[in-house]
Structure formats: C-alpha cells, structure tokens
Scaffold this motif. Structure first.
Motif, PDB file in Angstrom:
ATOM      1  N   ALA A1063      45.285  49.842  70.596  1.00 42.93           N
ATOM      2  CA  ALA A1063      44.932  50.151  69.212  1.00 42.93           C
ATOM      3  C   ALA A1063      43.515  49.669  68.931  1.00 42.93           C
ATOM      4  CB  ALA A1063      45.926  49.493  68.250  1.00 42.93           C
ATOM      5  N   LYS A1065      39.835  48.580  67.188  1.00 39.56           N
ATOM      6  CA  LYS A1065      39.488  47.759  66.038  1.00 39.56           C
ATOM      7  C   LYS A1065      38.897  48.620  64.920  1.00 39.56           C
ATOM      8  CE  LYS A1065      40.727  43.939  68.051  1.00 39.56           C
ATOM      9  NZ  LYS A1065      41.923  43.207  67.602  1.00 39.56           N
ATOM     10  N   ASP A1077      40.972  51.082  60.404  1.00 38.07           N
ATOM     11  CA  ASP A1077      42.186  51.063  61.218  1.00 38.07           C
ATOM     12  C   ASP A1077      43.440  51.273  60.373  1.00 38.07           C
ATOM     13  OD1 ASP A1077      41.822  48.694  59.921  1.00 38.07           O
ATOM     14  OD2 ASP A1077      42.286  47.401  61.618  1.00 38.07           O
ATOM     15  N   SER A1156      50.101  47.872  67.083  1.00 41.55           N
ATOM     16  CA  SER A1156      48.954  47.352  67.846  1.00 41.55           C
ATOM     17  C   SER A1156      49.320  47.158  69.317  1.00 41.55           C
ATOM     18  CB  SER A1156      48.446  46.025  67.242  1.00 41.55           C
ATOM     19  OG  SER A1156      48.052  46.197  65.915  1.00 41.55           O
TER      20      SER A1156
END
Length: 1378
Positions: A1063, A1065, A1077, A1156
C-alpha cells in the motif's frame, strides 16, 4: 498658451552645503559680496535705464538686497547638474558636495522629488590645486530591458593643476590623468543625437577639455568603456578588500590653439564636411583661376573659441591629421605585461605591481605629451571686446556668446558670422530649448501627418542676473516669447548633452527623460524647468492650429476646475470654444465639453446654442457640415433631457389628471382578468420576493436610483442623419439608469405616462427601442415592482398601450395570420430575463395588451379572424406557462443551503433552460441537490411524499414568517421539501425519479472529479445510482462514469501498487493518482460497488424494456445537448466476464489499501488476465480459463489469509476501543465492516482458492484473538473437521499452557493439578508457545467449550483424540477448582 517656469525639484539642507563649502570663510565672502554690490550699483542703474526700467524696480531691488545676501555664495561655486536631474555637484576650491535625487512625501501626502546630500568631501590631492570646472555625465545602461534611464552618473572634475579626475556618485575616484600642465578652464561633453534628416552627419560622442592654450578631446566610446571597466574593478576590489590598481591612461587628442591671445571658453561643433560649392569657392580664392579641386572634400572637426584677440576664433582639424597620443599607454601596458610574468596578483586586466613599485610610480611625475599645433582659420576681430562664454545650440548650427560689454551675440557657425546681438545683459547666462511639434496640431490628414518628420523649434534662454529676469527668444530673428521675474542670484544650468554610451541601435525605443534648461534658486532651493509651446515659434498663420490645441488644453483645465461658479464657467468655456478656428479641434472641444461632469445642463445648452448660432452666421462654405449637424443634434438631445426632467419634477395638474383618467378608463377594459392571474401566482411571488429581498452589495454609481447626469444621457443617445434618435447600450448599468430616468417615474405613478411618451415620440426615438428600454427597467427593478405589484402592473399596462399606439410600433400591413414582430420583441426580452417574477407579471400585462390590440383590429376590419387571434395569443399562453414554471424553479434555486450564509445562486431563464436541452431543468435541480448536500435517501423520501400527498397543500401551508425570524431546522426541511415538491409537480416528466437520480449521480461524480480528495462525493454518486430503477439507465451511467472518470485513475492506482509492492504512502498516491491514501482507499471501494452494480444491471437488462423519455408539452422545443439519460440509453452493453475481472482486481486493491498489506496485485494474474485489464468494458477480451498455475493460486491464498488476519485484528481493536477513539471513516474505508469475510470467500471462489482453507484460517484467527462466539458461527460452515480439530487443539494447548505455566497469577491448586497431569500431556503443554496467541487470557468456560468442540470434531481413532481427552479433564479440573 504661453511659456512656463515649473518647479520639479527642491534642494534640501542648502545651509549645510554652504556652511561646509565656506567653513571659516563666511566673513570674507560676505564682505566681498557687499563690496561687489556697492561697486556695481551704478552699472546696474545704467543698464536699467538703458532698458527703460523705472525707478520703482531699482528701489525694490535695493530693498531686497539684504534678504538675498544669502544667495551670493553660489556665484563663487562650480555648479553642474546632470541632464537627468538626478545628481547635482556643488564645488568650491578643494571641497565638493554631491546631491542625489530622492522621492519624499510632504505633509499633504503628495510625493515630490528632492535633492539630498549623498556625499561631501575634499577632491584635491595635490597641494595648491583647486576645482576649476565640473560636469555630470550620465552613462547609459547596457541592459536590454533599459528604457532610457541612466545606469549611473560619472562626475568629471578639472583642477587648476591640469589634472582631470573621474568620480562615481558616491565620491569614489575611478580615474585621474594629467593631460596638460595648465589649469583646466572648461569641461564640455557631446553625446549622440538622433539625426533629424537623412543628410545630417551623425556626430560622435566626445569629451573636450579646454586649457589656456590647448584643447584636449577624448573619444566618447573609449571613455564609456574605460569608465565602466574602472567602476567594475573598484567594486570587485571593495568586495575582495584589496587595493585598487591604477588603470592605464586614456587615449586622447591634444590641439595647440594658436593665433589667439586669450581663450576662456569653447565649444566642439563636431565633424563637418564642406559642400561642393564651398569647396570650389575656397579653392578658387586660395589657388586662383586654375586651381584644382579634389574629388571628395575632407571631413573636419570644428571648434569655436571665445576670448580676446580675436573675440571669436574658428578652428578646423582635418580628420586623420593627428593620431591619438598612445605612447605612454603602450608603455604602461608593456610594463604590466612584464610584471605579469613574475606576479600572480590580479588587478586591471588581471595584472598588478607590488607596493614599492606603486609608490615609485606615484612619486614620478607623469609624462605630458606635446600638443599638435592647430592654426586658426578665421575669427571675429574686435580688439576691445572680450568673450566670456559660448553656448552651442542642440542643432550645432548656432551659438550664443556673452562678452564683457554686456552683449549677447548670436553666431551662425556654418557661415561664421554674427547674425544677431542683444545688449544690456551683463554677466548673462545662456541656454537652449529644442521643442518638437505636437503631432495633433498638423491637421492635414492623419496618414500623411504621421509619415512626415516632426518639426522642431529653437529658443534661446537668457538669464540676466543683474536685472533678475529670465527671457526666452525665438530663433533666429524671432521675438521675445516669454519673460519671468526671478531672483538675482540664480544659476541657469544648461548641460547641452544627454546620456553617454548611446548609439543608433541602442537608442531605438528609448524615452530619454532629460531636462534641457533648469534654473536654480539658492534662496528657496527650488529647481525649475523652462517650458515653451511649439506654436510660439510660428507665424500667425501657421500658429492657428497650435494655438487651437492650447485653447483646447485650456478648456480641459477649466472643465477640471470644480470651484468655478456656473456663470463664470459658462462664459469662460464659451469664449474659448468660439476662439478656436479649426473645425476638427472645435469638434473635439465640443465633445470634451459635453462629456464633462462639472457643467450643469443649462450651461451646456447655452454654450452649444451659442456655438450653433456662430456657425450659422458664418459662410456656409467655410463651416464643416458635420460640426453643424453635431451641434443641432446635441441641442435636440439637451432639450429632450430638459423636458423629461421637467415632466418628472412638475406637479400633476388637473388637466394632466383628467387626461390620465381618460386614458385609464380606456385601459380598464383590457385589464379585466389580470388581477385573478396575479392572485393565482401570489404565493409563488411572495415566496420569491422573500428569497430575493436579502441585502446585497453593489456600487453606488451602478444603483438604478442614482440620478442620471446629462453626460451619461448624451453618451447613450445618437442622432442619425435623417434626424431620428437612436439609443446606444454601452453597459447594463448605464442602460438601466437611462431606463429609470425615462420610465420609472411613470411606473411608480409619479409622472404622467402620456407626457413622457409624447416627448419621446416627438424626439423621433423608435418605439422598438423604447419597448426594450421599458421592459429592461421593469425587469431590473424587480424588488421594487414586487413591493407594489398592483399599481406597478397598471402603470406598465398604460405605458405598453401608449407605446403600441405609436407610429411604427405595429405595422398597419401586419398579416393577422402571422406573429406580430412588436409582441415577439417583447417575448424575446422576457424569455432572456433571469428576473422571472417581474417577467411573469410583464407577460400577464403584455398578453392582455396584445389581446386588446388584436380585438380592436378585428372590430375595425369587421370580420372574424380566429386564426390570427389564436396564433398570437397561443404564443403568449405558452410564454406565460413557461414563465410560471421558471418562477417556481427559480424560487427553489434561490433557497440557500441550511446553515449557510447564502451566496451566488444559480440563475435560470426560459432561454437558458431551452439551450440546456431536454436535461436542462433536471441539471439545474441536480446542482441544487448537490449545493444543499441532500442525502439520496432524503431525496427519495421527498419524491415519494410528493407522489403520495397533494403538493398544493404543502405549498399553501408553507412557512410565512418574516426573514428576520429564526427558523428551526425542521421548518427548513419542510420548506425545502415543499419547494422541491412544487417544482416536481410543475415538471412531472423532466423531474421523474429516474432522471433526477441519474443527473444527481452525474453531478456528484463531476464534482468529485474536480476535487478527488472529497471521496464522499463519489460515494454519494454511487448511492444515487443505486436508486435509479431503470437498469438501462443504470447501465449507461455506469459505463460513462467508468470510461470518463474512473478507469484512468483506477489503472494508475493499480500500476502504483504493483510498482511499490505494498500500500503506497500518501505522497506517492498524490503524485501518481492525484489523491491521498485515504481518498484512494475510498475510491477503490466505490470502484468495487460501481462494477458490482454494472454486473447486476447487465443481468437484469434483458428482462426490462428500455424506458421512453419525454418532456413537458410547453418545453418540447428545447434545443441543446442531449440529457444524461438520453446518452445513457445510447450506450452499448458490457462484457460480463470482463467487468467481473475488473471487479476482482478492484476488490484486491481495496483490501490491500484498507489493511495496508504487501501485495503485487497484477502478479496474481497470468498473462491473459493482465492483458485484459483496463480495456473497454463493451469489448470482448481473451479471459483466463481452466486450472490456474498452483504457484499463482498459492500467492492468492496467502494474500486472502492475510486479509482475514488483518480484519480479525481490526475487529478486536474496535471492540476494545471507545467510540471516540477512531476517526469517522467513509463506508468504503471501514476495515471493521462485517462483510469482509464474505468478500474474501467470494474472492477465493473466483481465484480458485479452496474456501474451506479460508474458513479454517478465519476460525483459528478468531480463537487466537479470543473471539470465540464469532469463531463458533464460522466453524459450522467448515467442511474438513479433522484438520480444523488439529489446528484448534494447538490453540487449546497454548491457552492451557499459558494458564498453568506462564501466568503470573499461578495458584497452588493449579500447581497441584499440573503435578497430577499425565507426563505425556505435561510434556506437550511445556512444548506449547503461548506467545503466539494474541489473546492468551481467555475465560476457562470458553476454553472448556472449545475442548468440547474438539472432542466432537476428532474421531475416536484419531491420533490426538486421547490428548484431547486429557485436555478436557485438565480444563474441567481447573474449572471445578475455580
């Protein structure tokens, strides 16, 4: 009109300058000055008598003498002013003061230029030398962006020792050179001037230095380069902290002036070439009849000197006869080259000497080159007369010379003769003025005058200090054109040059800001410049145009003076206007007069009438017909303005009232029924008026109530050649002011309408323009109309009838079977108006007036014309119905959002709705829904309520409180619901739920595309899309949303996650996808929902026929872009497997961003799957089929297992945290949502992952987390109980191991139990690692239930069944003891 002496600058701290220069010399100077005054009194008296001055002037001068004594000190100083007036040098003996220009704000807040002391100090370096001459030379900038301002100013100072030194504005010495061993008498400079004619020789720049018997000239180009190099070298040395290296001397020419006893001043005329006639004449005189003549005459430099024996001398130096003196320059450079071989120091050109060598050179007296003898060619012999100064004219053809007899002589330098002499000017100071002609004064033809060269006039300025007068004389034999009485101790400052370093290339486009002649008053410190108009140099016949121009300027000045009384202003302006001779300038003056705001209308009328009478009395052949026509038309306009003003101001007489009553009785019949129409729409008008009555900000000059000035009235009127008046619409504000001035009094009932219309008809204004003006002011002043609706409607009806009865309004030949152009014009104005309430009232009135007009025509013709009546009235019926709809819609759009202070609301009219196409109405309402942030479910409830209930009841029972009262949120919601319901009833087809939800969906996605950070907008768009009941429209909207807004960002997000491997930033998301994000996570969730909707409607589209879209009957003529619903129905069907393929990728990306996780989403697919991504959803692509590679399946399984693990951890965290700990998340961003396990199981089936593995993993993770109830629910769906039992057995052992071996609260019964356990179980428990449990401390009853489930799952022949029984006994024992 005349010359001027204008102050443009003022010197500061003159007393400090005088005290510094004459320190310890105040007494002797004052005694010396007093002695000179006493000795020169008789001479002054004689000169005054010679000039005819009376004794009063002598007495005044003697009285002023003690007060002006403070100005005598400047006469003993060397004073030089830069041509740019930015630097003034005052020097006396060894000292000097530099004054630089600065901007200063006086006490009144006005900016002015002052000369303040910037440097003061001693200039002399040798003993006994004093300053004898000084000039300030501005150096041009070499930058391309320069517009003519100097880069810096160099101060050149000559000393009595013969040395010439060059300084910066700050007194830094740049260069010093001894050119001759005699005192320097004068320093003069010649700079580049643009040649006025092609035949004029281009003069080179030059600095000339006069000695008693020699003349030194330095080329301007080499001087410019040397001074720039010296200044740069000094700046670098100051920055580096090193010593300044002495630069090499300058190259120069030195002429020894012979055959003249004394020389005190000179001028360098420049290079000249004799013409052929003068060359042949000179050859004949010198060589006789048989003399030969060379082909090309030689070029010569001309120098003119003044002094004695002869009085004036003319010298000619043939070009090339003397080379520049460069011997010592070459020697110096050679010396530097030699020393450079042994030294690494840097200096001028990169070389330097040591300190001892510098001291030796300085002590050594520099070598002075001998002068080249130059004999005098001729002169003006006068043994008794001695010249004192000479001043060269800017054109280099004339020069003024002063002498000791008090005479001023004008010399013709080309012929070498004196052509004029003035007497009585002892100690005179001279200057020249070069005045260009103003372009506008040459009135022949604009194209011809623009191509002709500008003429220039030359004036000689003479300052006579003995008489305290400054005179200006026209050249060469012209009169005195100006004289000013000034102080007796002033200094006339004339530079005679401009910027150094300018040539024909760099001067293009420059505007050199230089003062030619300045007068310095040492008493007041004022620095004034002399200005002379060009026309003073012309004869009477040629100066008429220039004189007219100055009369025009004088008229402009008079008009700007607001303090004058009207009578005085009228007389002054009338006299100036009548004195102007040229018709074009007279016309310009009249236009300037009529556009001035300071003249009353009566004065304007009198002035224009006087001009018109004067033109009529002149010869018709000499009068410009255009000017005569302009005067006549302006008088007509002024009379119309006065008549309208008087009608508004006059009181209503009985006669007016009787005529008005008669007209009113005539119009009552045609007003029948209009009150019922107004009453029918009264509720709409009241609600509309309440929403439009809020205060707003506007400029005072744009207010319609502002009185219309006569200038604004004239600017909007134009008189045609046939005598008719034509209205001109320059701006909306001015047009509305004109309409208010003409018609608003009648609309309010304060002025008789028939009189106003009668005046306008007499003036010849077309009824069509008056109709447009009337409707414009009616629509613009909507707020005032709604305050008194009944009276305003009656007055508007009266005005419409009067305008319709005017000649030319409705043609007599109009065919009743066609539409009337007159009433069509009225409809066109109302259709374009955004003031829907006023437009609706005007439509009611116009409909009644049109009906009455058509009926009267039918009665006159004595036949029935039903077709014509129905056709014209049908147009009005449609227009009225459309305006009613627009009024209701505009009321809704004016409603501000709840909790908002208001703002710019959307404006709509019939024209804008028609141009918006079939979806224009729905588009406006969807924008209103977005602005009010109306939730989809709330909008659905309002639409359902409107269908179920009677909307009329809602409208009638709407809120009727005043604007000032505070309304509750519930009342606001009810009002919003009522207004929206009313609009939906007016537009049942355009605002059907399917169309409205579709447009709202599109509006939200458009707003999201403008700001992708607002993820809620995209979520709302998806929610609106779900409420669309037609699958065909849903399919089209989904397809357009995906291809227009979604797929580009979706592919960027997929490639970004693939590249990063996890994932990304926030910074990477913003760079590649254009959003943060968190917004990206919400976006991916919306993508999943959008693709799921697309799959659902693709399955259901075959069962439902496509809907038929329609619009209201009165709005069926809309022309414009197709609506969103029409476009949606035109979209092609999608390929279901491809949509499912993209939905699979979107779900993986959404899960990776939500939790994430590390993953490369595209790597979870084979080559076919990768190639099918981001293709058009309507195309058929080659999709993955068959059994997938086990390696890919394993990667997919690991990712889904990590998703389930992360979800379990988030759920446990949510159950342990307080509600206020976590931030509010969008529905698509919530990692704690209960649908994540089902999503993973669904993904597993699509990705060929065994769902039972996912369920077993989920059960184990839930038990690991201590969430036993949830685990028991999932455990029911597990198929392979044996494997699950083995996995849960380990978790049970870890829990029991933690309770018996690793818990800090171990009890004695527990220890005893541990001792009683079978050795096999005890060893197995010790091998367990309780740290793998995320929640090891679980209540024993839950563990007991888990063991029970284990016994049920494991068969009796299982290898670990006995171990499970031992665990059950241990747990039961612990439970019993607890």
């Amino acid at each position: 009109m005349s010359c001027g002496l204008l102050e443009f600058c003022r010197l500061q701290d003159l007393k400090k300058v005088r005290d510094y220069l004459f320190h310890d010399q105040t007494g002797p100077v004052r005694e010396k000055n007093q002695t000179e005054n006493e000795l020169s009194w008789d001479t002054s008296d004689w000169e005054s008598a010679w000039e005819g001055d009376n004794s009063k002037e002598q007495e005044a001068s003697s009285v002023e003498e003690p007060t002006e004594l403070s100005g005598l000190w400047l006469q003993d100083c060397i004073v030089s002013l830069s041509p740019c007036s930015d630097l003034l040098v005052v020097a006396h003996e060894q000292k000097a003061v530099f004054l630089s220009a600065k901007w200063r704000t006086d006490s009144g807040g006005k900016d002015e230029i002052t000369l303040d002391v910037s440097w003061s100090g001693t200039l002399s370096t040798d003993d006994g030398e004093c300053v004898s001459s000084a000039i300030c030379i501005p150096l041009a900038s070499q930058k391309r962006s320069s517009t003519g301002r100097p880069d810096w100013t160099c101060v050149v100072v000559g000393f009595t020792s013969g040395t010439v030194r060059f300084y910066t504005e700050n007194g830094v010495l740049l260069l010093a050179q001894l050119l001759h061993e005699d005192p320097v008498l004068r320093l003069k400079c010649r700079t580049y001037e643009v040649p006025r004619h092609p035949g004029v020789t281009e003069q080179h720049e030059e600095l000339s230095i006069l000695y008693p018997a020699a003349l030194v000239t330095i080329d301007g180009f080499s001087l410019f380069q040397s001074l720039r190099a010296c200044r740069n070298q000094v700046a670098r040395a100051a920055a580096a902290g090193s010593d300044v290296v002495q630069p090499p001397p300058l190259a120069y020419k030195k002429w020894g002036l012979q055959d003249m006893d004394t020389i005190v001043d000179h001028c360098s005329v420049g290079v000249m070439t004799l013409n052929v006639f003068d060359q042949m004449k000179n050859a004949s005189i010198l060589g006789g009849f048989k003399a030969s003549v060379k082909g090309n005459p030689p070029a010569m430099s001309q120098y003119v000197t003044v002094g004695g024996g002869p009085y004036t001398g003319f010298y000619y130096a043939v070009e090339g006869s003397s080379q520049p003196l460069l011997s010592h320059v070459a020697l110096a450079v050679a010396s530097k080259l030699t020393s450079a071989l042994f030294s690494a120091a840097s200096g001028w050109l990169g070389w330097s000497r040591n300190k001892n060598e510098d001291d030796t050179v300085q002590k050594h007296r520099p070598k002075v080159e001998p002068a080249t003898p130059l004999g005098i060619r001729f002169g003006l012999p006068d043994s008794r007369r001695h010249g004192e100064s000479i001043c060269l004219s800017p054109c280099n053809t004339l020069a003024g010379v002063t002498d000791d007899f008090g005479r001023v002589t004008l010399l013709d330098l080309t012929r070498g003769i004196a052509i004029r002499m003035w007497k009585g000017y002892r100690d005179a100071q001279l200057g020249w003025l070069h005045v260009p002609e103003e372009r506008i004064s040459r009135e022949s033809s604009t194209s011809t005058s623009a191509s002709l060269p500008r003429r220039h006039a030359l004036f000689l300025v003479i300052y006579a200090p003995r008489r305290g007068i400054l005179e200006i004389w026209a050249m060469q034999h012209g009169p005195r054109v100006g004289a000013f009485t000034v102080g007796k101790h002033c200094r006339l400052l004339y530079a005679g040059y401009r910027l150094l370093g300018v040539n024909s290339v760099t001067s293009q486009g420059w505007q050199l800001h230089t003062q030619q002649v300045c007068l310095l008053d040492p008493i007041t410190g004022a620095l004034r410049t002399v200005t002379v108009p060009f026309h003073l140099a012309l004869s009477d016949k040629k100066s008429e145009g220039a004189k007219d121009m100055h009369l025009l300027k004088r008229l402009t000045t008079i008009l700007k003076t607001a303090e004058l009384e009207p009578d005085i202003l009228e007389n002054e302006a009338k006299s100036v206007l009548l004195d102007i001779k040229h018709c074009s300038i007279k016309k310009e003056a009249l236009e300037s007069l009529l556009s001035s705001n300071n003249i009353p209308v009566l004065c304007l009328t009198n002035i224009t009438h006087a001009l018109f009478s004067a033109l009529q009395q002149q010869d018709p052949q000499q009068v410009d017909p255009a000017l005569l026509q302009q005067c006549s038309s302006q008088l007509k306009l002024l009379q119309l303005y006065t008549d309208i003003q008087s009608v508004h101001a006059a009181a209503h007489t009985e006669c007016c009232q009787s005529v008005g009553e008669q007209a009113h009785q005539h119009n009552i019949e045609s007003l029948d029924g209009i009150e019922g129409e107004v009453t029918r729409v009264s509720l709409v008008l009241q609600r509309y008026a309440k929403l439009t009555s809020k205060p707003s900000v506007s400029f005072v000059q744009d207010a319609p109530d502002t009185p219309l000035s006569v200038q604004a009235f004239l600017s909007q009127m134009e008189c045609t050649e046939d005598g008719e008046l034509k209205l001109i619409c320059r701006s909306e504000a001015e047009w509305n002011q004109l309409g208010s001035f003409v018609f608003w009094g009648s609309l309010c009932g304060k002025s008789p309408s028939h009189k106003i219309c009668g005046r306008l008809q007499q003036a010849g204004i077309s009824p069509q323009q008056l109709l447009g003006l009337l409707l414009s002011v009616w629509l613009q002043r909507e707020k005032d109309v709604l305050q008194n609706t009944e009276e305003s409607v009656k007055n508007l009806h009266t005005l419409l009838i009067l305008l319709s009865n005017m000649e030319g309004a409705i043609e007599e030949s109009w065919d009743p079977q066609s539409v009337s152009p007159w009433w069509q014009q009225a409809r066109n104005i109302l259709v374009q108006s955004h003031n829907s309430a006023a437009a609706l009232l005007a439509a009611f009135v116009a409909q009644r007036a049109a009906k009455a007009n058509i009926t009267s025509r039918a009665d006159i013709k004595l036949q029935s014309e039903w077709e014509a009546v129905s056709l014209e009235l049908e147009h009005w019926v449609v227009c009225v119905r459309q305006l009613e709809d627009v009024a209701v819609l505009q009321t809704l759009l004016l409603l501000p959002p709840v909790g908002s202070a208001g703002g710019a609301s959307a404006q709509c009219s019939i024209k804008t709705l028609m141009e918006g196409g079939t979806g224009g109405i729905t588009d406006n309402v969807s924008k209103w829904v977005f602005r009010h942030n109306l939730a989809p479910e709330q909008l659905k409830a309002i639409l359902q309520k409107g269908e179920d209930n009677n909307v009329d009841v809602v409208i009638e029972e709407g809120p009727k409180e005043s604007v000032n009262e505070v309304e509750t949120s519930q009342e606001d919601a009810d009002r919003t619901s009522g207004l929206l319901g009313a609009v939906c009833k007016r537009f049942p087809h355009s605002l059907s739920p399917n169309l409205l939800f579709a447009h709202c969906c599109w509006e939200y996605v458009v707003q999201w595309n403008k700001d992708p950070e607002e993820g809620l907008h995209l979520c709302q768009a998806v929610e609106h899309l779900k409420l669309v009941s037609s699958p065909h429209i849903q399919l089209g909207i989904c397809t357009m949303m995906w291809s227009t807004f979604i797929v580009k960002r979706f592919s960027a997000a997929a490639f970004l996650v693939e590249k990063v491997g996890k994932a990304p930033k926030d910074r990477l998301c913003r760079r590649d996808v254009g959003m943060g994000d968190r917004a990206l996570t919400s976006f991916l969730g919306c993508c999943v929902q959008l693709l799921q909707i697309l799959m659902e409607v693709d399955s259901a589209i075959a069962e439902v026929p496509p809907p038929e879209l329609s619009v209201e009957e009165v709005w069926c003529g809309a022309e414009g872009p197709a609506s969103i619903a029409d476009l949606a129905l035109e979209q092609k069907g999608v390929h279901y497997p491809l949509v499912q393929h993209h939905c699979l990728l979107a779900s993986l990306l959404h899960a990776a961003m939500t939790f994430s996780l590390k993953v490369k989403p595209l790597s979870l697919f084979d080559s076919k799957g990768k190639n099918a991504f981001f293709r058009d959803l309507t195309t058929i692509q080659l999709m993955p089929s068959g059994v997938m590679d086990p390696g890919l399946v394993l990667l997919r399984q690991e990712f889904l297992l990590r998703v389930l693990t992360s979800w379990v951890q988030c759920v446990d965290h949510a159950s342990n945290s307080t509600p206020g700990d976590s931030p509010s998340l969008l529905p698509t961003c919530d990692p704690k949502a209960n649908w994540w396990p089902s999503v993973c199981l669904e993904l597993g089936s699509l990705l060929q992952v065994n769902p039972d593995i996912l369920r077993r993993h989920l059960v184990c993770q839930l038990y690991n987390q201590g969430l036993d109830p949830q685990a028991e629910e999932v455990m029911l769906e597990v198929e392979d109980k044996d494997v699950l039992g083995s996995q849960l057995l380990v978790i049970t052992g870890q829990r029991l191991s933690y309770s018996l071996l690793h818990s800090q609260n171990q009890t004695q019964p527990a220890m005893e139990l541990l001792a009683r356990l079978p050795p096999t179980l005890c060893t197995w428990l010790k091998a367990m690692d309780p740290t793998e449990l995320r929640c090891p401390l679980v209540p024993l009853p839950q563990t007991s239930r888990l063991v029970g489930h284990l016994i049920e799952m494991l068969p009796e022949n299982h290898a670990q069944y006995s171990l499970a029984l031992h665990l059950l006994e241990a747990v039961d024992a612990l439970t019993t003891e607890d």
